[in-house]
Design a protein around this motif. Sequence first.
Motif, mmCIF file in Angstrom:
data_model
loop_
_atom_site.group_PDB
_atom_site.id
_atom_site.type_symbol
_atom_site.label_atom_id
_atom_site.label_comp_id
_atom_site.label_asym_id
_atom_site.label_seq_id
_atom_site.Cartn_x
_atom_site.Cartn_y
_atom_site.Cartn_z
ATOM 1 N N SER A 192 58.682 -67.077 2.531
ATOM 2 C CA SER A 192 58.232 -67.324 3.895
ATOM 3 C C SER A 192 57.984 -68.806 4.147
ATOM 4 N N ILE A 193 57.415 -69.518 3.161
ATOM 5 C CA ILE A 193 57.140 -70.947 3.345
ATOM 6 C C ILE A 193 58.432 -71.758 3.377
ATOM 7 N N VAL A 194 59.302 -71.536 2.384
ATOM 8 C CA VAL A 194 60.562 -72.284 2.332
ATOM 9 C C VAL A 194 61.440 -71.955 3.533
ATOM 10 N N CYS A 195 61.538 -70.675 3.836
ATOM 11 C CA CYS A 195 62.382 -70.244 4.953
ATOM 12 C C CYS A 195 61.863 -70.808 6.279
ATOM 13 N N GLY A 196 60.534 -70.780 6.479
ATOM 14 C CA GLY A 196 59.966 -71.290 7.727
ATOM 15 C C GLY A 196 60.277 -72.762 7.942
ATOM 16 N N ARG A 197 60.177 -73.545 6.893
ATOM 17 C CA ARG A 197 60.451 -74.977 7.022
ATOM 18 C C ARG A 197 61.934 -75.243 7.286
#
Length: 526
Positions: free
Chosen positions: A331-336
């Motif tokens: 979720s963190i990598v994808c969001g960025r």
Amino acid sequence: MSAVNESEPEEPSPASRRQVLKVLSGLLLALFVSTLSSTVVSSALPKIIGSVHGTQTQYTWVVTATLLTTTATTPIWGKLADLFSKKALLQAAIAVFVLGTLASGISQTGGELIAARAVQGVGVGGVQALVQIAIAALIPPRERGRYSAYLSGTTSTSTIGGPLLGGVIVDTSWLGWRWCFFIAIPLAAVAFLLLQRTLNLPVLRRENVKIDYLGATLIAAGVSVLLIWASFVDGSFAWASWQTAAMVCGGLALLAAAMWVETRAAEPIVPLAIVRKRTTALAILGSLAVGTAMFGTAVFLSQYFQLSRGRTPTEAGLLTIPMMAGILIASIVCGRLISRTGKIKPFLITGAVLLTAGSAGLGIIDHETPMVFLGVSMLCVGMGVGMTLQNFVLAVQNTVQLKDVGAASSTVSFFRSLGGTVGVAVLGAVLARQVDDKVASGFASAGMSAGHGMSGGQFSPAVAQSPAAQEIIRVAYGDATAHIFLLSAGAAVLAVIAAVLLEPINLRSTLDLPEKKADETAVAAS
């Protein structure tokens, strides 16, 4: 009918981003507590059901009751958010949640606990819908990808981490299972106060507001009837029976009547003009699948680890860490990456494929499956959830005007919750039936008598406590669990199809659609 905003939304700046983070502290805490309530009981359920003398059917419905009322009320809260103060509605939802939580903690019987959990779900539906709506009113879609990582991480971690917290609570002698509920009350109070201090959104004032109470009632009734049928079919009555015919036909008739009402309502709870859009329809399909896989995994893996692998509630929660890690990282990598590129479809496809692969891996487990294999499968499921959970909602929010974002967001959330509710109810019924059959077969092979059998998860105490019977039950639960994850994998395939068929999406950098684009969208939807 006129709309007057108390303030106009401004484009994000470095200062406003700091303010957004302050607001997010209250929003994410409220979301964390409300979502946690759905799964914190998962690890504790075997002990809770034993304490209140419940059955296997009640085991499933302690979770399903909350999901059901969450599902039924989500579109209502979303529609109200397009008409009234989002802040006041969010605080009201937190208050309802606290009342339901307190009632759950003091319940004495399985029936009381299920009823209290249903009240709790009304508040959960409001919090989950309104948090997403508030964020959509604060942050443009392109920037929202960055913040969606926090949102997805919070939702997924509380969903998957709930069993770990519940396990620690019930394994702590001076706490006990009731604190699975009581612990949420002070956190909810803090969230309420934070929102009072930090959340200031434009208030939409409209005259002659009409709430579609009839449509809301018909939708809730139709969904409820079908879920009750799914929970009891093949147990309390046969597939080919008058009960099945009455409940299925009745549920479908209620939903058909709801759709008829929605086409004629001045302020429909589920705006069909939005639902008919390709992006929304596909996001709904994908959300159904993700909800089924996510909730089913969170609820039934904990039961598998305890009843089949002999782990304590705390250990069962710790064993889900690979799933939590997958959710957080993805979720963190994808969001960025979404905020940087403005693209969303490639991440949805990748996430849906990972979700399918992970569910399929869990679909071949038994009572002796190596923990490493389980961990890899859970990691894939977690990464799939992290990449899809909030991004299907984001895809829809990008295509609607700011004034419709409440109805659009809550509609997608409604179907995601529906997927989770149907998933837990149906998968729970399948699991109970599979375990019943395998236990009966195991007892017959061992030349044992099951007393009054496993109707509703009940064994005669003398039989259930014997070492031979416990081994049969352990093997039965381990082998039966694979069937429900195969069904989850089948549902996850629908998410892959939905993601592939989505049109390529470029996230906009403004809070609202440009007027010309909004007019084109309205024409396309008509």
